[in-house]
Design a protein around this motif. Structure first.
Motif: not given
Length: 352
Positions: A103-109, A155-156, A166-173
């Motif tokens: 998720a960290e790889q896409y959160a910034g984008r 890996d949605a 965990a990716k959902f939570m990161k994107f949610r933030d």
């Protein structure tokens, strides 16, 4: 409420017929869709796939400057700006490892896109599963044939069960940062309970060659489509004179073949690996040659959409000579009730 309607999907990767796109637009308008109509295409194909006057949404590109420049170039220098397919990861195909992207790889984008005022559709937001043989495939000039697996986990952010990852939570933030002041996202539901399934014992088998339906005969091999069969398998059978050690060649195999001589498996051929030939050492006398062909999935993207026939799509050669007089046994497996299963152990040398 319907906010937007897409009149085509990645058509620019296949063609560039503006009259066809105009007819699509006309159909939607006549059906009463008077809101925002749009097309969507990968950046490289957007010029082919857009229709003047409609919003050109972009797939796969998430550099805000490039997205806006491309949309502006096709839409009279203005937005709105919309990424119709923003990828949080990717799907899987046979022969590769499961695709995962931290998720960290896409959160910034994601943050940069939203900060630029660009709307997105997350593809895929929710993992899923195809049913039966209803998977697809990719094929391009610079990549091999890639049949997708049944799982569309991707890996949605939401997994196949609909639970937050965990990716959902990161994107949610990230999304929370861009909401109007004072707006809060709702509480994330707890993960749904999963049932526990006991071990399943597979104690019955059925030999494929002992469960063949009535065949259709033809001088040359018929494709799935010519047999009026969409998915599954077709067994191709012919009789040839043995006593030779030579090369068997299947021209334009689609997609995977199990080759049998007198009921015994002697090799396989795989379109993914660009395999079309197999050395055969035939016993003396009359030999039964069986070729079981599987449709691994039809191409669903790009310029080869209409080159999707399945089976043996051209011809079969052995020792340089074309083999003829074939019987085709259709095996769609849409109804398995006629198959005779047994609990007895069988000495099968062919598929079961």
């Amino acid at each position: 409420n319907i906010l937007m309607v897409q009149i085509e999907n990645e058509y620019g990767s296949y063609g560039s017929d503006k009259e066809y796109l105009f007819i699509n637009q006309k159909l939607f308008k006549e059906a009463g869709f008077d809101g925002l109509l749009y097309t969507c295409d990968p950046a490289a194909d957007a010029k082919n796939g857009y229709l003047p006057g409609l919003l050109p949404a972009i797939n796969g590109l998430d550099n805000p400057t490039k997205v806006k420049a491309l949309v502006n170039s096709l839409h009279d220098g203005k937005g709105p700006y919309y990424i119709a397919e923003w990828y949080p990861a990717w799907f899987d195909w046979w022969g590769t490892k499961h695709h995962t992207v931290p998720a960290e790889q896409y959160a910034g984008r994601l943050d940069s896109v939203l900060a630029a005022g660009i709307s997105i559709n997350m593809y895929m937001f929710h993992g899923g599963t195809t049913r039966g043989f209803m998977n697809g495939a990719n094929y391009k000039d610079n990549t091999p044939y890639e049949p997708q697996i049944s799982s569309y986990d991707y890996d949605a952010p939401l997994d196949e069960a609909g639970n937050a990852t965990a990716k959902f939570m990161k994107f949610r933030d990230v999304i929370q940062k861009h909401l109007p002041a004072g707006t809060k996202l709702p509480i994330v539901p707890a993960a749904k309970p999963a049932m526990e399934i006991p071990a399943i014992q597979l104690n019955q088998t059925a030999g494929l060659l002992e469960n063949l339906p009535s065949p259709k005969s033809n001088l040359t091999p018929l494709t799935f489509e010519e047999l009026n069969q969409d998915y599954g398998f077709v067994l191709y059978r012919t009789q040839i004179q043995g006593g030779k050690n030579s090369m068997l060649k299947l021209k334009e195999l689609r997609d995977y073949a199990v080759v049998m001589v007198n009921g015994k498996t002697v090799g396989t051929l795989d379109r993914r690996k660009k395999q079309d030939s197999l050395q055969l050492n035939l016993p003396a006398g009359q030999v039964t040659l069986d070729i079981l062909v599987e449709n691994l999935g039809r191409i669903n993207f790009g310029k080869y959409l209409l080159q999707n026939k399945k089976g043996i799509t051209e011809k079969v050669l052995f020792d340089g000579a074309e083999l003829k007089n074939w019987k085709m046994y259709g095996l769609p497996f849409s109804n398995i009730k006629p198959i005779k299963f047994t609990v007895q152990k069988q000495q099968n040398t062919g598929p079961v």
